[in-house]
Scaffold this active site. Structure first.
Site, PDB file in Angstrom:
ATOM      1  N   VAL A  12      49.127  33.111  46.130  1.00 31.37           N
ATOM      2  CA  VAL A  12      49.893  33.974  46.648  1.00 31.37           C
ATOM      3  C   VAL A  12      50.970  32.889  47.592  1.00 31.37           C
ATOM      4  O   VAL A  12      52.009  32.696  47.618  1.00 31.37           O
ATOM      5  CB  VAL A  12      49.935  34.759  47.341  1.00 31.37           C
ATOM      6  CG1 VAL A  12      50.031  35.427  48.930  1.00 31.37           C
ATOM      7  CG2 VAL A  12      48.562  36.175  46.926  1.00 31.37           C
ATOM      8  N   ASP A  31      48.246  22.899  52.369  1.00 28.94           N
ATOM      9  CA  ASP A  31      46.763  22.931  52.084  1.00 28.94           C
ATOM     10  C   ASP A  31      45.569  21.865  52.820  1.00 28.94           C
ATOM     11  O   ASP A  31      46.168  21.072  52.555  1.00 28.94           O
ATOM     12  CB  ASP A  31      46.564  23.258  50.753  1.00 28.94           C
ATOM     13  CG  ASP A  31      45.471  24.451  50.071  1.00 28.94           C
ATOM     14  OD1 ASP A  31      45.811  25.546  49.882  1.00 28.94           O
ATOM     15  OD2 ASP A  31      43.922  23.823  50.429  1.00 28.94           O
ATOM     16  N   GLU A 153      50.894  41.714  50.382  1.00 32.85           N
ATOM     17  CA  GLU A 153      52.241  40.996  49.353  1.00 32.85           C
ATOM     18  C   GLU A 153      51.102  41.778  48.043  1.00 32.85           C
ATOM     19  O   GLU A 153      49.925  42.482  48.735  1.00 32.85           O
ATOM     20  CB  GLU A 153      51.365  39.348  49.167  1.00 32.85           C
ATOM     21  CG  GLU A 153      51.782  38.685  47.022  1.00 32.85           C
ATOM     22  CD  GLU A 153      53.249  39.206  47.541  1.00 32.85           C
ATOM     23  OE1 GLU A 153      54.202  38.962  48.202  1.00 32.85           O
ATOM     24  OE2 GLU A 153      53.495  39.801  46.539  1.00 32.85           O
ATOM     25  N   GLU A 157      48.623  38.554  39.237  1.00 29.73           N
ATOM     26  CA  GLU A 157      48.637  37.210  38.659  1.00 29.73           C
ATOM     27  C   GLU A 157      48.715  37.484  36.838  1.00 29.73           C
ATOM     28  O   GLU A 157      48.652  38.317  36.723  1.00 29.73           O
ATOM     29  CB  GLU A 157      46.885  36.885  38.966  1.00 29.73           C
ATOM     30  CG  GLU A 157      46.980  36.699  40.888  1.00 29.73           C
ATOM     31  CD  GLU A 157      45.003  35.805  40.299  1.00 29.73           C
ATOM     32  OE1 GLU A 157      44.509  35.189  39.493  1.00 29.73           O
ATOM     33  OE2 GLU A 157      44.893  35.834  41.525  1.00 29.73           O
ATOM     34  N   ASN A 210      45.847  49.058  47.231  1.00 35.49           N
ATOM     35  CA  ASN A 210      44.924  48.537  46.043  1.00 35.49           C
ATOM     36  C   ASN A 210      43.681  49.725  45.845  1.00 35.49           C
ATOM     37  O   ASN A 210      43.240  49.356  44.013  1.00 35.49           O
ATOM     38  CB  ASN A 210      44.373  47.273  46.565  1.00 35.49           C
ATOM     39  CG  ASN A 210      45.025  45.943  46.345  1.00 35.49           C
ATOM     40  OD1 ASN A 210      45.851  45.778  45.635  1.00 35.49           O
ATOM     41  ND2 ASN A 210      44.654  44.641  46.413  1.00 35.49           N
ATOM     42  N   LEU A 252      45.903  53.150  33.616  1.00 36.55           N
ATOM     43  CA  LEU A 252      45.584  54.054  33.039  1.00 36.55           C
ATOM     44  C   LEU A 252      44.474  53.839  31.999  1.00 36.55           C
ATOM     45  O   LEU A 252      44.079  54.084  30.210  1.00 36.55           O
ATOM     46  CB  LEU A 252      45.782  55.405  32.471  1.00 36.55           C
ATOM     47  CG  LEU A 252      46.460  56.032  34.022  1.00 36.55           C
ATOM     48  CD1 LEU A 252      47.299  57.744  33.578  1.00 36.55           C
ATOM     49  CD2 LEU A 252      44.834  56.666  34.550  1.00 36.55           C
ATOM     50  N   GLY A 255      38.366  49.991  29.502  1.00 35.31           N
ATOM     51  CA  GLY A 255      37.814  48.961  29.386  1.00 35.31           C
ATOM     52  C   GLY A 255      36.818  48.477  30.072  1.00 35.31           C
ATOM     53  O   GLY A 255      35.652  49.263  30.146  1.00 35.31           O
ATOM     54  N   CYS A 262      40.763  40.583  43.851  1.00 36.91           N
ATOM     55  CA  CYS A 262      40.970  41.283  45.415  1.00 36.91           C
ATOM     56  C   CYS A 262      40.320  42.602  44.339  1.00 36.91           C
ATOM     57  O   CYS A 262      40.127  42.666  46.024  1.00 36.91           O
ATOM     58  CB  CYS A 262      42.753  41.201  44.884  1.00 36.91           C
ATOM     59  SG  CYS A 262      43.920  40.063  45.638  1.00 36.91           S
ATOM     60  N   LYS A 322      42.228  38.540  33.970  1.00 37.14           N
ATOM     61  CA  LYS A 322      42.891  39.603  33.238  1.00 37.14           C
ATOM     62  C   LYS A 322      43.651  38.770  32.047  1.00 37.14           C
ATOM     63  O   LYS A 322      43.355  37.271  32.350  1.00 37.14           O
ATOM     64  CB  LYS A 322      43.654  40.461  33.586  1.00 37.14           C
ATOM     65  CG  LYS A 322      44.293  39.350  35.013  1.00 37.14           C
ATOM     66  CD  LYS A 322      45.653  39.963  35.904  1.00 37.14           C
ATOM     67  CE  LYS A 322      46.636  40.178  35.310  1.00 37.14           C
ATOM     68  NZ  LYS A 322      47.661  41.029  36.732  1.00 37.14           N
TER      69      LYS A 322
END
Ligand code: NAD
Ligand code: UGA
Length: 437
Positions: A12, A31, A153, A157, A210, A252, A255, A262, A322
């Site tokens: 992010v 960071d 946010e 990804e 989410n 939808l 799987g 997240c 993913k």
């Protein structure tokens, strides 16, 4: 042009910083991980995100984007400080706010006379007020004119840059309208809907969004499981449902369930928040249970197809949670691999981008260079992540390489009849009688 500091340079923070730089601002990304910052300063991306490398390079060359581990450098003259650090799951599923706290303390220590603090990390409702308290207490009697604005946010990804640049909405939460409007100015070039709410409502919009998306996926997986018993095809059911404008087609796809950095932690954190405040979040609990079960069902299907899994070799295609990301946090593939290993199976696996991350957690897995190497002597293959490069595999070649021609298509990527025509046993998810081994 504004001067922005982004604290936390992960999926992010790095995308946010780079995109704001691309919109003409001067951005310093900070960071605490020196390895990450060294890589970025050498032009190497610490994460895989399509389009990111080129955008970073362009903005570094234009002197609008820089990277540092040094808080004083990052906060010098900053008008906006975005907190984009991780908020992982703590022991009971609550969000762990340690990193948010240390970012807030650094802001208190180093900000000049005035600053806008923007919470982009996903944080429990009430955290914005708590961050304000942390800063106020830490700052003591040194004056600081600051406001905290929540700016959750919604990027995904794999399509993070385009999601950031073309958001469905930007949500800003603050008790101070002027502060929210100042943050809104940063987003004006995107010409998108900007919704201003109070702080707590903005924080809740993120969790509710989410949790709702995860609910849709668990819902269709439950329908898929029923379809398997009733001889219906969940893909067509979802298509038929989606034409109803009130339902829509997205999220939808049945799987192996939802994973990633997240959904799992955010649904758990929302449940934790709800229980803590005396409500009974039974839908969220069911949504999580269905998701856990979806992974166990995949193992059960393989066990059924092979009689037992002990000493069997299973090939796994796709490891990331993913496609189009190297992120393996809470990936279905990882959990399924561990479940298979517990039953004595040997695993061979391949992913187009996540091999480096996988190496550190999959100690006993043979990591291969391509799908065909995965298939060598395998008793069965499972497709865990629907990367594009798996769409058109050479099934005749796979069949020759495998010990037994069994494929579990965990993402319903292939046409069952086509795969069967090469002599495979095809098992899908929620695809009626075609899914029975
Ligand atoms: P990440 O783990 O990829 O990155 C977090 C970064 O913060 C790490 O590089 C870490 O070293 C750094 N960090 C930790 N403590 C720090 C400190 N005190 N000062 C400076 N840096 C520090 O995390 P992420 O995936 O980018 O997620 C960040 C937040 O955004 C989380 O709250 C997440 O829930 C939320 N979010 C993530 C996504 C996503 O797609 N990944 C999307 C929307 C919201
Ligand atoms: C998700 C949300 O989509 C973002 O809006 C949000 O900002 C982000 O979480 C976050 O808060 O971090 P992301 O986790 O990157 O984004 O990926 P998604 O595309 O949402 O996929 C999440 C998981 O659900 C993946 O494991 C995916 O395979 C699975 N999924 C998704 C399904 O099983 N079926 C679907 O129909 C869609």
């Amino acid at each position: 042009m504004s001067k922005i500091c982004v604290i936390g340079t992960g999926y992010v923070g790095l995308v946010t910083g780079t995109c704001f730089a691309d919109l003409g601002n001067v951005v310093t990304c900070l960071d605490v991980n020196p390895d990450r910052i060294n890589k970025l300063n050498s032009g190497i991306m610490p994460i895989y995100e399509p389009g990111l490398e080129q955008l970073v390079k362009q903005n570094v060359s234009a002197n609008r984007l820089s990277f540092t581990t040094d808080y004083p450098t990052a906060l010098k003259g900053a008008e906006y400080a975005f907190i984009a650090v991780g908020t992982p799951s703590g022991n009971d599923g609550e969000a762990d706010l340690r990193f948010v706290k240390s970012a807030a303390e650094a802001i208190a220590d180093l900000a000049e006379e005035s600053i806008l603090v923007i919470n982009k990390s996903t944080v429990p409702v009430g955290t914005g007020d708590w961050v304000a308290e942390v800063i106020k207490n830490r700052r003591g009697n040194r004056p600081l004119n600051f406001r905290v604005v929540s700016n959750p946010e919604f990027l995904r990804e794999g399509s993070a840059i385009s999601d950031f640049m073309n958001p469905d909405r930007v949500v800003l939460g603050s008790e101070d309208r002027k502060a929210a409007n100042l943050v809104a100015q940063l987003y004006q070039p995107l010409r998108c809907t900007i919704m201003i709410t109070d702080l707590r409502t903005a924080e809740m919009i993120k969790y509710a969004s989410n949790a709702f998306l995860a609910t849709r996926i668990s819902f269709i997986n439950e329908i898929g499981n029923i379809c398997e018993e009733m001889g219906a095809d969940v893909r067509e059911v979802a298509l038929g449902m989606g034409y109803d404008k009130r339902i829509g087609h997205s999220f939808l796809d049945a799987g192996l369930g939802w994973g990633g950095s997240c959904f799992p932690k955010d649904v758990k954190a929302l449940e934790h928040m709800a229980v803590l405040h005396g409500t009974h979040p039974q839908l969220l609990q069911a949504v999580m249970e269905i998701n856990r079960n979806q992974r166990r069902r995949a193992v059960m299907k393989l066990r059924k197809a092979l009689k037992n899994l002990n000493e069997k070799t299973i090939g796994v295609l796709g490891i990331s949670f993913k496609p189009n990301t190297d992120d393996i946090r809470d990936a279905a593939a990882i959990e399924i691999i561990h479940l298979l290993e517990n039953e004595g199976a040997h695993i061979r696996a391949y992913d187009p981008q996540a091999m480096e991350n996988a190496r550190s957690v999959l100690k006993n897995v043979v990591l291969c260079e391509n799908p065909y190497q995965v298939a060598e002597n395998a008793d069965a293959l499972i497709l865990a992540t629907e990367w594009n490069e798996f769409k058109q595999l050479d099934f005749s070649r796979l069949k020759v390489l495998m010990k037994h021609p069994i494929i579990l298509d965990g993402r319903n990527l292939w046409d069952p009849e086509t795969v069967r025509s090469y002599g495979f046993t095809y098992i899908g998810v929620g695809r009626g009688n075609t899914t029975k081994p």
